[in-house]
Design a protein around this motif. Sequence first.
Motif, short mmCIF file in Angstrom:
data_model
loop_
_atom_site.label_atom_id
_atom_site.label_comp_id
_atom_site.label_asym_id
_atom_site.label_seq_id
_atom_site.Cartn_x
_atom_site.Cartn_y
_atom_site.Cartn_z
N GLU A 125 0.83 -1.20 0.00
CA GLU A 125 0.00 0.00 0.00
C GLU A 125 0.87 1.25 0.00
O GLU A 125 0.56 2.25 -0.69
CB GLU A 125 -0.93 -0.02 1.22
CG GLU A 125 -2.00 -1.10 1.20
CD GLU A 125 -3.02 -0.85 0.10
OE1 GLU A 125 -3.21 0.34 -0.29
OE2 GLU A 125 -3.63 -1.84 -0.37
N GLU A 126 1.97 1.25 0.77
CA GLU A 126 2.86 2.41 0.81
C GLU A 126 3.52 2.65 -0.54
O GLU A 126 3.65 3.80 -1.01
CB GLU A 126 3.94 2.18 1.89
CG GLU A 126 4.89 3.34 2.06
CD GLU A 126 4.22 4.57 2.63
OE1 GLU A 126 4.77 5.68 2.47
OE2 GLU A 126 3.11 4.43 3.22
N LEU A 157 2.34 1.73 -3.52
CA LEU A 157 1.33 2.25 -4.45
C LEU A 157 1.01 3.71 -4.17
O LEU A 157 0.83 4.51 -5.09
CB LEU A 157 0.05 1.39 -4.34
CG LEU A 157 0.16 -0.04 -4.87
CD1 LEU A 157 -1.14 -0.80 -4.58
CD2 LEU A 157 0.45 -0.06 -6.37
N ARG A 158 0.97 4.09 -2.87
CA ARG A 158 0.68 5.49 -2.53
C ARG A 158 1.77 6.41 -3.05
O ARG A 158 1.50 7.47 -3.61
CB ARG A 158 0.54 5.62 -1.02
CG ARG A 158 0.10 7.02 -0.55
CD ARG A 158 -0.01 7.04 0.95
NE ARG A 158 1.27 6.79 1.58
CZ ARG A 158 2.24 7.71 1.72
NH1 ARG A 158 2.04 8.94 1.26
NH2 ARG A 158 3.38 7.40 2.30
N ARG A 159 3.02 5.99 -2.85
CA ARG A 159 4.12 6.85 -3.32
C ARG A 159 4.17 6.92 -4.83
O ARG A 159 4.52 7.97 -5.41
CB ARG A 159 5.44 6.31 -2.77
CG ARG A 159 5.57 6.48 -1.26
CD ARG A 159 6.95 6.15 -0.78
NE ARG A 159 7.07 6.39 0.67
CZ ARG A 159 8.22 6.27 1.35
NH1 ARG A 159 9.34 5.93 0.70
NH2 ARG A 159 8.23 6.49 2.63
N ARG A 160 3.84 5.84 -5.51
CA ARG A 160 3.81 5.89 -6.97
C ARG A 160 2.73 6.85 -7.45
O ARG A 160 2.94 7.60 -8.42
CB ARG A 160 3.55 4.49 -7.52
CG ARG A 160 4.77 3.58 -7.48
CD ARG A 160 4.43 2.22 -8.04
NE ARG A 160 5.60 1.33 -8.02
CZ ARG A 160 5.59 0.07 -8.43
NH1 ARG A 160 4.44 -0.47 -8.86
NH2 ARG A 160 6.70 -0.66 -8.38
N ARG A 161 1.56 6.80 -6.75
CA ARG A 161 0.51 7.74 -7.14
C ARG A 161 0.97 9.19 -6.91
O ARG A 161 0.73 10.08 -7.73
CB ARG A 161 -0.76 7.45 -6.34
CG ARG A 161 -1.42 6.13 -6.68
CD ARG A 161 -2.79 6.06 -6.05
NE ARG A 161 -3.38 4.72 -6.17
CZ ARG A 161 -3.34 3.80 -5.24
NH1 ARG A 161 -2.76 4.08 -4.07
NH2 ARG A 161 -3.87 2.61 -5.44
N GLU A 162 1.61 9.44 -5.76
CA GLU A 162 2.10 10.80 -5.48
C GLU A 162 3.14 11.23 -6.50
O GLU A 162 3.15 12.38 -6.96
CB GLU A 162 2.69 10.83 -4.07
CG GLU A 162 1.66 10.69 -2.96
CD GLU A 162 2.30 10.69 -1.59
OE1 GLU A 162 3.56 10.71 -1.53
OE2 GLU A 162 1.55 10.67 -0.59
N ALA A 205 3.37 10.19 -9.56
CA ALA A 205 2.71 10.46 -10.86
C ALA A 205 2.01 11.80 -10.83
O ALA A 205 2.00 12.54 -11.82
CB ALA A 205 1.71 9.32 -11.15
N VAL A 206 1.43 12.16 -9.70
CA VAL A 206 0.75 13.45 -9.61
C VAL A 206 1.76 14.61 -9.71
O VAL A 206 1.53 15.61 -10.40
CB VAL A 206 -0.06 13.51 -8.30
CG1 VAL A 206 -0.60 14.92 -8.10
CG2 VAL A 206 -1.20 12.51 -8.34
#
Length: 242
Positions: free
Chosen positions: A225-226, A228-233, A235-236
């Motif tokens: 989960e961590e 995936l969260r950092r990858r989303r951040e 990408a943003v």
Amino acid sequence: MSLLHESHDSLPYIDRAPSPPSLTTAQALVDAEIAAHANTDAATPVPLHPSLPTYPPPRFSNPVQSALQYLDENNLEASQQQHLPPGIDLSRYEDLELPTPDSDPELFSSDGQSKNEQVLLEAYGATLQKSATSLEYLHARHLNLNLLQRYGANAYLISNHYLEAMLREVEGELARCREEVEGVEGRRRGVQEGRKGEAEGLEEGWRKGVGRMLEVEAAAEGLKEEILRRRREGAVVGASEA
């Protein structure tokens, strides 16, 4: 050495007692099995377990076999009229009577004279022959009773002696079997109690291992989960800089 190694899932000397719900569930299964066997038609018996030996057919003496066969052939009469098979024929012990005008009126006229001398002689001859047969039979019975009275007590005592010897032999074998069972139970108890600490340690280690495995799996899920969260951040942020 036997190639069959038995494995028991239960250790009755060191296992914990089952809980009341477990006992209730087990008793329900036992009751259901008993009810299934009780409600089965006798014509279609429930097959036994393959490990149970098949019993040989019963062997009865000739009189008992004749009585059972009679009951099988007259099942309806035996069940409805309570009619039992004939026992001792008492007619052979009754006195035989010669034909008389009262017992056989068809052989005599109204004045007591015989209607047919030949038929009357044949009736007398048949009665005489039956009397001779009955006399010989009673003579044999009397001889057998005398022999029984003279030698029956000794034969009975000898028979009891042999039966007592057989009983002592069977009781001795039973005592030896009980000693063997007690010895096996004692060795089994000793082995189980000697391994009690090891079994408890292995159980505790298994529980700790399962708990640690669950902790590792939970930590791995958290790490995923961590990530995936950092990858989303990331990408943003990349999209905003572009």
